[in-house]
Design an enzyme around this catalytic site. Structure first.
Site, PDB file in Angstrom:
ATOM      1  N   LYS A 192       0.855  -1.202   0.000  1.00 23.96           N
ATOM      2  CA  LYS A 192       0.000   0.000   0.000  1.00 23.96           C
ATOM      3  C   LYS A 192       0.884   1.243   0.000  1.00 23.96           C
ATOM      4  O   LYS A 192       1.447   1.624   1.007  1.00 23.96           O
ATOM      5  CB  LYS A 192      -0.938   0.053   1.204  1.00 23.96           C
ATOM      6  N   GLU A 267       9.591   1.165  11.030  1.00 20.18           N
ATOM      7  CA  GLU A 267      10.674   2.125  10.791  1.00 20.18           C
ATOM      8  C   GLU A 267      10.008   3.494  10.917  1.00 20.18           C
ATOM      9  O   GLU A 267       9.289   3.919  10.028  1.00 20.18           O
ATOM     10  CB  GLU A 267      11.268   1.867   9.405  1.00 20.18           C
ATOM     11  N   CYS A 301      13.506  10.411   7.472  1.00 20.28           N
ATOM     12  CA  CYS A 301      13.284   9.929   8.839  1.00 20.28           C
ATOM     13  C   CYS A 301      14.524  10.110   9.707  1.00 20.28           C
ATOM     14  O   CYS A 301      14.425  10.393  10.886  1.00 20.28           O
ATOM     15  CB  CYS A 301      12.854   8.475   8.809  1.00 20.28           C
ATOM     16  N   GLU A 402       9.451  15.939  15.785  1.00 16.26           N
ATOM     17  CA  GLU A 402       9.874  15.741  14.401  1.00 16.26           C
ATOM     18  C   GLU A 402       9.126  16.716  13.500  1.00 16.26           C
ATOM     19  O   GLU A 402       7.904  16.647  13.392  1.00 16.26           O
ATOM     20  CB  GLU A 402       9.591  14.296  13.967  1.00 16.26           C
TER      21      GLU A 402
HETATM   22  P1  NAI Z   1       1.668   8.373   8.179  1.00 21.23           P
HETATM   23  O1  NAI Z   1       2.360   7.546   9.177  1.00 21.23           O
HETATM   24  O2  NAI Z   1       0.229   8.733   8.449  1.00 21.23           O
HETATM   25  O3  NAI Z   1       1.700   7.661   6.748  1.00 21.23           O
HETATM   26  C1  NAI Z   1       2.580   6.621   6.369  1.00 21.23           C
HETATM   27  C2  NAI Z   1       1.807   5.475   5.725  1.00 21.23           C
HETATM   28  O4  NAI Z   1       0.911   4.908   6.683  1.00 21.23           O
HETATM   29  C3  NAI Z   1       0.928   5.895   4.547  1.00 21.23           C
HETATM   30  O5  NAI Z   1       0.929   4.865   3.578  1.00 21.23           O
HETATM   31  C4  NAI Z   1      -0.443   6.009   5.182  1.00 21.23           C
HETATM   32  O6  NAI Z   1      -1.506   5.855   4.259  1.00 21.23           O
HETATM   33  C5  NAI Z   1      -0.410   4.863   6.168  1.00 21.23           C
HETATM   34  N1  NAI Z   1      -1.359   4.980   7.263  1.00 21.23           N
HETATM   35  C6  NAI Z   1      -1.820   6.118   7.852  1.00 21.23           C
HETATM   36  N2  NAI Z   1      -2.708   5.814   8.823  1.00 21.23           N
HETATM   37  C7  NAI Z   1      -2.814   4.463   8.865  1.00 21.23           C
HETATM   38  C8  NAI Z   1      -3.579   3.541   9.648  1.00 21.23           C
HETATM   39  N3  NAI Z   1      -4.420   3.965  10.574  1.00 21.23           N
HETATM   40  N4  NAI Z   1      -3.412   2.230   9.415  1.00 21.23           N
HETATM   41  C9  NAI Z   1      -2.564   1.782   8.490  1.00 21.23           C
HETATM   42  N5  NAI Z   1      -1.843   2.595   7.699  1.00 21.23           N
HETATM   43  C10 NAI Z   1      -1.952   3.925   7.879  1.00 21.23           C
HETATM   44  O7  NAI Z   1       2.480   9.698   7.952  1.00 21.23           O
HETATM   45  P2  NAI Z   1       1.893  11.078   7.390  1.00 21.23           P
HETATM   46  O8  NAI Z   1       0.638  11.445   8.122  1.00 21.23           O
HETATM   47  O9  NAI Z   1       1.780  10.981   5.926  1.00 21.23           O
HETATM   48  O10 NAI Z   1       3.038  12.097   7.788  1.00 21.23           O
HETATM   49  C11 NAI Z   1       2.977  12.809   8.998  1.00 21.23           C
HETATM   50  C12 NAI Z   1       4.291  12.888   9.697  1.00 21.23           C
HETATM   51  O11 NAI Z   1       4.817  11.580   9.929  1.00 21.23           O
HETATM   52  C13 NAI Z   1       5.400  13.572   8.936  1.00 21.23           C
HETATM   53  O12 NAI Z   1       5.328  14.940   9.070  1.00 21.23           O
HETATM   54  C14 NAI Z   1       6.603  12.973   9.586  1.00 21.23           C
HETATM   55  O13 NAI Z   1       6.881  13.632  10.789  1.00 21.23           O
HETATM   56  C15 NAI Z   1       6.196  11.571   9.879  1.00 21.23           C
HETATM   57  N6  NAI Z   1       6.646  10.634   8.818  1.00 21.23           N
HETATM   58  C16 NAI Z   1       7.780   9.916   9.011  1.00 21.23           C
HETATM   59  C17 NAI Z   1       8.239   9.085   8.015  1.00 21.23           C
HETATM   60  C18 NAI Z   1       9.478   8.293   8.166  1.00 21.23           C
HETATM   61  O14 NAI Z   1      10.105   7.964   7.181  1.00 21.23           O
HETATM   62  N7  NAI Z   1       9.848   7.911   9.354  1.00 21.23           N
HETATM   63  C19 NAI Z   1       7.553   8.978   6.727  1.00 21.23           C
HETATM   64  C20 NAI Z   1       6.337   9.721   6.639  1.00 21.23           C
HETATM   65  C21 NAI Z   1       5.933  10.522   7.659  1.00 21.23           C
END
Ligand code: NAI
Ligand code: MG
Length: 499
Positions: A192, A267, A301, A402
């Protein structure tokens, strides 16, 4: 200048076929609901494509296809043939590298040089490295001490159907981090992609079919987190979730996994310290620490988002980093001279500019940047300037949370013990950097930092052979390297009584 004029012809034909469909059981299909969503070019705010939107039923169909393939066609493919398929896919990634890089730039915003010279080769190498493991995974024979005559051994078996949930900041790399080892060991996958960046994953799906992977081995279902993502995380027939994203989402996924106690690897984010000692090679450390945070607009990240500088050189060093930051060319990623692109979305722009405000309210001072960029064409996209905050106290929100943007909090320190304590004063523990010529200091810091990855006199260096992952709330499990195989395999102990 119309951006489309610069685009690769293969890319134009890919974008023309819309809505983009999802890949289930080797076929490109619409969502059961018929719903679609739009994906946007963050440099211009323009819609790039409409994409079939997966929800619970689509995920269920994908998991069923992955389950059938796992016990059926894929189980019959020998390890050497799995390796061959992965190598073929790596070749196709390279052969289509220009087009894939451009597609990543359009959907994510990253600079083309980073996409073409960093992302594409890295994806190919991840596939090749893991292809090598396909033929090198084995159990062991083990001598036991039980009475009688026994032949005892272990089998190392694939864990089954893997759900890969990936973010938008490095769409193709984070997907490959999960796909490559999962496929090498014989798992099947439902991927996904993030709702912000589905396009390169869908193009990857086409290349996966072209490489000759059997139907159902890889299924790709774009959709939103709370619907498609949650359905995958909760699914009773998914054996493992590999996740990269926000720590709060990680917490939700762990809870969702409880139904069938599926395995989870996480991660997550970080607030990584990058430490500059007075004896460091400052010529190297200025660009090194700057790119440690500004690369990919800080949407990394492991970004070095807390810059600790030894008191003696603090003023001089911080002003040099600020000066360097002011020379970074920000713009549309398709322009080959661009060094930093936009943020991913309006949401992320609001988040980052929110932190720029909060930082200033808390008393931090932006010595460079600190605002949204709107000059010329940039006003249509989500651009912010590289920002260095001075006068930061370690307890400020900009020093603790972050931001995931091109914003670094600079903080002075007196000595090694103090900087280690400051560095570890965070819930996160993904990475850390140190710049010094003193080998004793370097080793002491490397040992003392509570983080999964330490870079000395360098930052954000990756290799498929080196493990990557977090301590503390930055997650668990290690991707890349030999450790990644443990995430996708399980061990069976076999007792043969020969007596
Ligand atoms: P997110 O954690 O919501 O999204 C990452 C993935 O998880 C996407 O594919 C999303 O559709 C999925 N996802 C979201 N909610 C979910 C749920 N309830 N169940 C299963 N999958 C789910 O991150 P978001 O909201 O896009 O970004 C927000 C903040 O998160 C960023 O500003 C950053 O601080 C952090 N982030 C960190 C990342 C990293 O590489 N460690 C990558 C992306 C975001
Ligand atoms: Mg989210």
């Amino acid at each position: 200048m119309a951006v489309t004029e610069q685009l690769h012809p293969a890319l134009l034909s890919f974008l023309k076929a819309q809505p983009k469909r999802m890949l289930i059981d080797g076929k490109w299909v619409e969502a059961v609901s018929g719903k679609t969503f739009e994906t946007i070019n963050p440099a211009t705010g323009e819609v790039l494509a409409s994409v079939a939107e997966a929800d619970r039923e689509d995920i269920d169909r994908a998991v069923k296809a992955a389950r059938r393939a796992f016990h059926g066609t894929w189980a019959k493919v020998k390890p050497a043939d799995r390796a061959r398929l992965l190598h073929r896919l790596a070749d196709l990634i390279e052969a289509n590298g220009d087009e894939l890089a451009m597609l990543e730039v359009l959907d994510n915003g990253m600079p083309i040089t980073m996409a073409r010279k960093g992302m594409v080769p890295r994806v190919a190498e991840l596939l090749r490295y893991n292809a090598g493991w396909a033929t090198k995974i084995h159990g062991e024979t083990i001598e036991t001490s039980v009475p009688g005559e026994f032949f005892t051994y272990t089998l190392r078996e694939p864990v089954g159907v893997v759900g890969a949930i990936v973010p938008w900041n490095g769409p193709l790399v984070t997907a490959t981090w999960k796909l490559a080892p999962a496929l090498a060991v014989g798992c099947t996958v439902v991927l996904k992609p993030a709702e912000q960046t589905p396009l390169t994953s869908l193009r990857l799906g086409e290349l996966i079919l072209e490489a000759g992977f059997p139907a159902g081995v890889v299924n790709i279902c774009p959709g939103f987190g709370p619907t498609a993502g949650a359905a995958l995380a909760e699914h009773m027939d998914v054996n493992k979730i590999a996740f990269t994203g926000e720590y709060t989402t990680g917490q939700i996924i762990v809870k969702a996994s409880a139904g069938n106690l599926k395995r989870v690897s996480l991660e997550l984010g970080g607030k990584s310290p990058d430490i500059v000692f007075a004896d460091a090679d400052l010529e190297q450390a200025v660009p090194g620490t700057a790119w440690g945070i500004f690369r990919n607009s800080g949407q990394v990240c492991c970004a070095g988002s807390r810059l600790f500088v030894e008191q003696k050189v603090y003023d001089r060093f911080v002003s040099r980093v600020a000066e360097y930051a002011s020379t970074i060319r920000v713009g549309n990623g398709l322009d080959p001279s661009t060094q930093m692109g936009p943020l991913i979305s309006q949401e992320q722009l609001d988040r980052v500019t929110g932190y720029l405000r909060v930082g200033q309210e808390e008393g931090a001072k932006a010595v460079v940047g600190g605002e949204r960029l709107t000059a010329g064409e940039m006003g249509k996209g989500y651009f912010v300037s590289p920002t260095v905050f001075d006068c930061v106290r370690p307890d400020m929100r900009v020093a603790q949370e972050e931001i995931f943007g091109p914003v670094v909090a600079a903080i002075p320190f007196k000595d090694l013990d103090e900087v280690v304590a400051l560095s570890n004063n965070t819930h996160y523990g993904l990475a850390g950097g140190a710049w010094t010529h003193d080998v004793r200091k370097a080793h002491r810091v490397a040992k003392a930092l509570q983080a999964g990855v330490i870079w000395v006199n360098c930052y954000t260096v990756f290799d498929p052979a080196m493990p990557f992952g977090g301590y503390k709330m930055s997650g668990y499990g290690r991707e890349s390297g030999v450790h990644t195989l443990e995430l996708y395999t399980q061990v069976k102990a076999v007792w043969m009584n020969l007596g």
